[in-house]
Design a protein around this motif. Sequence first.
Motif, PDB file in Angstrom:
ATOM      1  N   GLU A  56       0.825  -1.207   0.000  1.00 39.64           N
ATOM      2  CA  GLU A  56       0.000   0.000   0.000  1.00 39.64           C
ATOM      3  C   GLU A  56       0.860   1.259   0.000  1.00 39.64           C
ATOM      4  O   GLU A  56       0.514   2.247  -0.646  1.00 39.64           O
ATOM      5  N   LYS A  57       1.984   1.242   0.702  1.00 42.41           N
ATOM      6  CA  LYS A  57       2.871   2.409   0.722  1.00 42.41           C
ATOM      7  C   LYS A  57       3.491   2.644  -0.648  1.00 42.41           C
ATOM      8  O   LYS A  57       3.675   3.781  -1.060  1.00 42.41           O
ATOM      9  N   ASN A  58       3.830   1.583  -1.354  1.00 38.63           N
ATOM     10  CA  ASN A  58       4.453   1.726  -2.669  1.00 38.63           C
ATOM     11  C   ASN A  58       3.439   2.075  -3.746  1.00 38.63           C
ATOM     12  O   ASN A  58       3.815   2.515  -4.824  1.00 38.63           O
ATOM     13  N   ARG A  59       2.185   1.902  -3.487  1.00 36.61           N
ATOM     14  CA  ARG A  59       1.161   2.132  -4.495  1.00 36.61           C
ATOM     15  C   ARG A  59       0.679   3.577  -4.515  1.00 36.61           C
ATOM     16  O   ARG A  59       0.148   4.046  -5.510  1.00 36.61           O
ATOM     17  N   TRP A  60       0.864   4.321  -3.453  1.00 34.35           N
ATOM     18  CA  TRP A  60       0.265   5.655  -3.359  1.00 34.35           C
ATOM     19  C   TRP A  60       0.682   6.614  -4.454  1.00 34.35           C
ATOM     20  O   TRP A  60      -0.101   7.476  -4.843  1.00 34.35           O
ATOM     21  N   PRO A  61       1.904   6.594  -5.016  1.00 31.56           N
ATOM     22  CA  PRO A  61       2.253   7.581  -6.048  1.00 31.56           C
ATOM     23  C   PRO A  61       1.506   7.384  -7.371  1.00 31.56           C
ATOM     24  O   PRO A  61       1.399   8.329  -8.147  1.00 31.56           O
ATOM     25  N   LEU A  62       0.976   6.223  -7.626  1.00 32.72           N
ATOM     26  CA  LEU A  62       0.342   5.981  -8.922  1.00 32.72           C
ATOM     27  C   LEU A  62      -0.840   6.903  -9.193  1.00 32.72           C
ATOM     28  O   LEU A  62      -0.914   7.489 -10.286  1.00 32.72           O
ATOM     29  N   PRO A  63      -1.783   7.106  -8.289  1.00 34.29           N
ATOM     30  CA  PRO A  63      -2.867   8.053  -8.567  1.00 34.29           C
ATOM     31  C   PRO A  63      -2.351   9.485  -8.734  1.00 34.29           C
ATOM     32  O   PRO A  63      -2.866  10.243  -9.558  1.00 34.29           O
ATOM     33  N   SER A  64      -1.315   9.839  -7.975  1.00 33.77           N
ATOM     34  CA  SER A  64      -0.750  11.181  -8.104  1.00 33.77           C
ATOM     35  C   SER A  64      -0.117  11.370  -9.475  1.00 33.77           C
ATOM     36  O   SER A  64      -0.274  12.425 -10.102  1.00 33.77           O
ATOM     37  N   ILE A  65       0.597  10.373  -9.936  1.00 29.95           N
ATOM     38  CA  ILE A  65       1.218  10.455 -11.262  1.00 29.95           C
ATOM     39  C   ILE A  65       0.145  10.553 -12.333  1.00 29.95           C
ATOM     40  O   ILE A  65       0.275  11.333 -13.294  1.00 29.95           O
ATOM     41  N   ALA A  66      -0.930   9.811 -12.189  1.00 28.59           N
ATOM     42  CA  ALA A  66      -2.024   9.878 -13.159  1.00 28.59           C
ATOM     43  C   ALA A  66      -2.656  11.270 -13.159  1.00 28.59           C
ATOM     44  O   ALA A  66      -2.971  11.823 -14.225  1.00 28.59           O
ATOM     45  N   ALA A  67      -2.834  11.866 -11.999  1.00 32.39           N
ATOM     46  CA  ALA A  67      -3.414  13.206 -11.924  1.00 32.39           C
ATOM     47  C   ALA A  67      -2.486  14.236 -12.554  1.00 32.39           C
ATOM     48  O   ALA A  67      -2.939  15.112 -13.315  1.00 32.39           O
ATOM     49  N   VAL A  68      -1.213  14.158 -12.276  1.00 28.13           N
ATOM     50  CA  VAL A  68      -0.247  15.101 -12.859  1.00 28.13           C
ATOM     51  C   VAL A  68      -0.209  14.937 -14.375  1.00 28.13           C
ATOM     52  O   VAL A  68      -0.160  15.934 -15.120  1.00 28.13           O
ATOM     53  N   THR A  69      -0.240  13.718 -14.856  1.00 28.85           N
ATOM     54  CA  THR A  69      -0.240  13.476 -16.302  1.00 28.85           C
ATOM     55  C   THR A  69      -1.499  14.057 -16.940  1.00 28.85           C
ATOM     56  O   THR A  69      -1.430  14.680 -18.018  1.00 28.85           O
ATOM     57  N   GLY A  70      -2.633  13.881 -16.293  1.00 31.06           N
ATOM     58  CA  GLY A  70      -3.885  14.443 -16.815  1.00 31.06           C
ATOM     59  C   GLY A  70      -3.858  15.955 -16.854  1.00 31.06           C
ATOM     60  O   GLY A  70      -4.283  16.580 -17.847  1.00 31.06           O
ATOM     61  N   ILE A  71      -3.342  16.572 -15.800  1.00 28.39           N
ATOM     62  CA  ILE A  71      -3.249  18.037 -15.770  1.00 28.39           C
ATOM     63  C   ILE A  71      -2.270  18.525 -16.824  1.00 28.39           C
ATOM     64  O   ILE A  71      -2.521  19.536 -17.512  1.00 28.39           O
ATOM     65  N   ALA A  72      -1.152  17.820 -16.994  1.00 26.16           N
ATOM     66  CA  ALA A  72      -0.172  18.199 -18.014  1.00 26.16           C
ATOM     67  C   ALA A  72      -0.792  18.099 -19.406  1.00 26.16           C
ATOM     68  O   ALA A  72      -0.581  18.978 -20.263  1.00 26.16           O
TER      69      ALA A  72
END
Length: 85
Positions: A56-72
Amino acid sequence: MTPSESGQVVLELERLRGTVETGFARVDGQLALLVQRSDQTDKQLDDHDKRLDALEKNRWPLPSIAAVTGIAALCLTLYEKATAR
């Protein structure tokens, strides 16, 4: 009660006592085995909890990366639209 009958009663009581002690020893052994298995199960559950927490700790960046990619992508699209005019 005659002495021979009294002796037989004592003998039967001693046999009964031996049978009960044997039964208690068997039950005690089975209980010890159950406690050992319970301890092993607890250790396995703790291990699984630790592994799940690590995942669970290693999985948390994935939604953040998806959000940043969408905003970009949105910003890039807006920039292209603004410069295309």
